[in-house]
Design an enzyme around this catalytic site. Sequence first.
Site, short mmCIF file in Angstrom:
data_model
loop_
_atom_site.label_atom_id
_atom_site.label_comp_id
_atom_site.label_asym_id
_atom_site.label_seq_id
_atom_site.Cartn_x
_atom_site.Cartn_y
_atom_site.Cartn_z
N GLU A 58 -2.83 -1.97 -5.61
CA GLU A 58 -3.56 -2.03 -4.33
C GLU A 58 -3.16 -0.78 -3.56
O GLU A 58 -2.02 -0.68 -3.08
CB GLU A 58 -3.16 -3.28 -3.53
CG GLU A 58 -3.50 -4.59 -4.21
CD GLU A 58 -4.98 -4.92 -4.20
OE1 GLU A 58 -5.78 -4.12 -3.68
OE2 GLU A 58 -5.35 -5.98 -4.74
N GLU B 23 -6.53 9.68 4.25
CA GLU B 23 -6.05 8.46 4.90
C GLU B 23 -4.99 8.86 5.93
O GLU B 23 -4.01 9.50 5.59
CB GLU B 23 -5.44 7.53 3.85
CG GLU B 23 -5.01 6.20 4.42
CD GLU B 23 -4.37 5.27 3.38
OE1 GLU B 23 -3.55 5.75 2.59
OE2 GLU B 23 -4.70 4.08 3.39
N CYS C 56 -4.58 -0.67 5.20
CA CYS C 56 -5.31 -0.06 4.09
C CYS C 56 -6.82 -0.28 4.24
O CYS C 56 -7.60 0.49 3.71
CB CYS C 56 -4.82 -0.63 2.77
SG CYS C 56 -4.81 -2.41 2.73
N LYS D 226 10.59 -5.87 -4.62
CA LYS D 226 11.26 -4.78 -3.93
C LYS D 226 10.44 -4.41 -2.69
O LYS D 226 9.35 -3.84 -2.80
CB LYS D 226 11.40 -3.55 -4.82
CG LYS D 226 12.36 -2.54 -4.20
CD LYS D 226 12.07 -1.11 -4.52
CE LYS D 226 11.09 -0.46 -3.61
NZ LYS D 226 11.48 -0.31 -2.21
P1 NAD Z 1 4.47 4.15 -0.73
O1 NAD Z 1 3.63 4.35 -1.93
O2 NAD Z 1 5.23 5.30 -0.21
O3 NAD Z 1 5.56 3.01 -1.00
C1 NAD Z 1 5.20 1.71 -1.43
C2 NAD Z 1 6.37 1.08 -2.16
O4 NAD Z 1 6.60 1.83 -3.36
C3 NAD Z 1 7.69 1.09 -1.39
O5 NAD Z 1 8.36 -0.12 -1.62
C4 NAD Z 1 8.43 2.26 -2.02
O6 NAD Z 1 9.84 2.11 -1.94
C5 NAD Z 1 7.98 2.14 -3.47
N1 NAD Z 1 8.12 3.36 -4.27
C6 NAD Z 1 8.15 4.64 -3.84
N2 NAD Z 1 8.33 5.49 -4.89
C7 NAD Z 1 8.40 4.72 -5.99
C8 NAD Z 1 8.58 5.00 -7.37
N3 NAD Z 1 8.73 6.25 -7.83
N4 NAD Z 1 8.61 3.97 -8.24
C9 NAD Z 1 8.45 2.69 -7.82
N5 NAD Z 1 8.30 2.36 -6.51
C10 NAD Z 1 8.27 3.37 -5.61
O7 NAD Z 1 3.50 3.51 0.36
P2 NAD Z 1 3.84 3.13 1.87
O8 NAD Z 1 3.93 4.39 2.66
O9 NAD Z 1 4.98 2.16 1.92
O10 NAD Z 1 2.52 2.31 2.28
C11 NAD Z 1 1.38 2.91 2.75
C12 NAD Z 1 0.31 2.97 1.67
O11 NAD Z 1 0.06 1.68 1.15
C13 NAD Z 1 -1.02 3.45 2.20
O12 NAD Z 1 -1.59 4.38 1.33
C14 NAD Z 1 -1.87 2.17 2.22
O13 NAD Z 1 -3.25 2.38 2.16
C15 NAD Z 1 -1.33 1.44 1.06
N6 NAD Z 1 -1.63 0.00 1.17
C16 NAD Z 1 -2.60 -0.54 0.37
C17 NAD Z 1 -2.92 -1.89 0.47
C18 NAD Z 1 -3.98 -2.52 -0.40
O14 NAD Z 1 -4.00 -3.73 -0.50
N7 NAD Z 1 -4.86 -1.75 -1.04
C19 NAD Z 1 -2.27 -2.69 1.40
C20 NAD Z 1 -1.29 -2.11 2.20
C21 NAD Z 1 -0.98 -0.76 2.06
#
Ligand code: NAD
Length: 452
Positions: free
Chosen positions: A228, A354, A262, A153
């Site tokens: 992650e 962040e 990230c 997804k």
């Molecule tokens: P987010 O947590 O808002 O969303 C990530 C994914 O989760 C999306 O596909 C979203 O639709 C889904 N999601 C949201 N609510 C959900 C739920 N209740 N159940 C299941 N899935 C759900 O994050 P974002 O804003 O898309 O990304 C930014 C974040 O990602 C930052 O905090 C960044 O640091 C982190 N990130 C981490 C890494 C790593 O490898 N550690 C890499 C890239 C991004």
Amino acid sequence: MSYTLINPATEESMETIEHLDARQTDEAIEKAVKAQEKWAALAPGDRAMLLRRFASAVDADNENLAQLEVRNSGHPIDQARYEANNVRDVLNYYAGAPERLVGKQIPVAGGIAVTFHEPIGVVGMITPWNYPMPIAGWGMAPALAAGNAVVLKPAEWTPLTSMRLAELGLEAGLPENLFQVLNGKGTVVGERLVTNEKVGKIVFTGSTSVGKHIMRGAADQIKRVTLELGGKSANIIFEDADVVKAATTAPYAVFENAGQDCCARSRILVQRSVYDKFMEALEPVVKAVKVGDPSLSGTEVGPLVSKAHRENVSSFLDGADVAFQGSAPTGKGFWFAPTVVLAKSPSDRCMAEEIFGPVVTVYPFETEAEAIELANGTEYGLSGSIWTRDLGRGIRVSRAVQSGNLAVNSHSSLRYTTPFGGMKQSGMGRELGPDAPLHFTEEKVVFFNSNS
Ligand code: NAD
């Protein structure tokens, strides 16, 4: 339900994407279960060959994939081409795994004990919007290589390259429904991946708050999870370092991908004796970062991904002490100039949270012990850099900083050949590196009685 994508560099509406509901998600998972049975029954060499063909199909489609990412995510074209190549390389790397998932024969009395690495079955991947292509590859390639099906997804804002990757997998000859992309909301499709009992593992990349929610949900079924999550990584510059080199490379360790990274080194900690020298060398480089049209080769930084995200990033500058800023286009597009902020205290919002935008915070320190304490003074522990010419200090500080991925006299700590992941609230489990396929298997031991 449907969702209309917006080009972040022009604010123009693009494709409208149909979103699945929970029932359609269940149907897709059911198809994945059947596809996985077929996939696991193939000879390891045949699975390896199909993954190599998938890699070749990605390679042949590089320019198309890159252009999709420019339009959908605003990534600069040179970076987007690199990202598509990363998917190709990761597929090729893990194409070696199906024929190398070796178990052990363990000496025991009365027979032999043998271990097997059995596939988990169906793996659910939930990805964020910041690096849609590489993150898809990092989970999908080792999971498939270990004999699993994958349902992915993507983030609502950035699904286009993931959708294209699924098409390329099919064209390359992967069994139908083995690698599916399910568009939809996190609270609908993402939730269902967590609650559906036929999904054996969730690989989630995203925010720490959603990661915690997923971990709680997975607990109901003791579902395997790799998380992650976020980061607030430190770039530590000691007085004995090549201070000019540290300063001139620092902007590229935080402003790449408009800071939506990230691993961004978004806290710069500088030893006070070289603070002025560092800031003098930093300023011209920040001002020279090329922010602009992502479709042009040579552009270093594109727009932020969305209007809502730009508003959130902007909010961090309210009341902040801005030292200097670079430039960014004005007019249409979610632009944000690279910005350097001076912190008054480690608890300042810009030092503690962040930001996920092109904003870096600088803070001085006096001693090695203080630098370590500051670096570790966060709930996160993903990445970081340490600049020193003192080998002993490089060893001491890199062992003391609580982060999963560090670089000494470099910012390069992420490679697909080495493990990647966070300590503390930056995550759980590791991706990439030689062991990643094992994280998509269950180890089984079978005793064969030699006296029967
Ligand atoms: P987010 O947590 O808002 O969303 C990530 C994914 O989760 C999306 O596909 C979203 O639709 C889904 N999601 C949201 N609510 C959900 C739920 N209740 N159940 C299941 N899935 C759900 O994050 P974002 O804003 O898309 O990304 C930014 C974040 O990602 C930052 O905090 C960044 O640091 C982190 N990130 C981490 C890494 C790593 O490898 N550690 C890499 C890239 C991004």
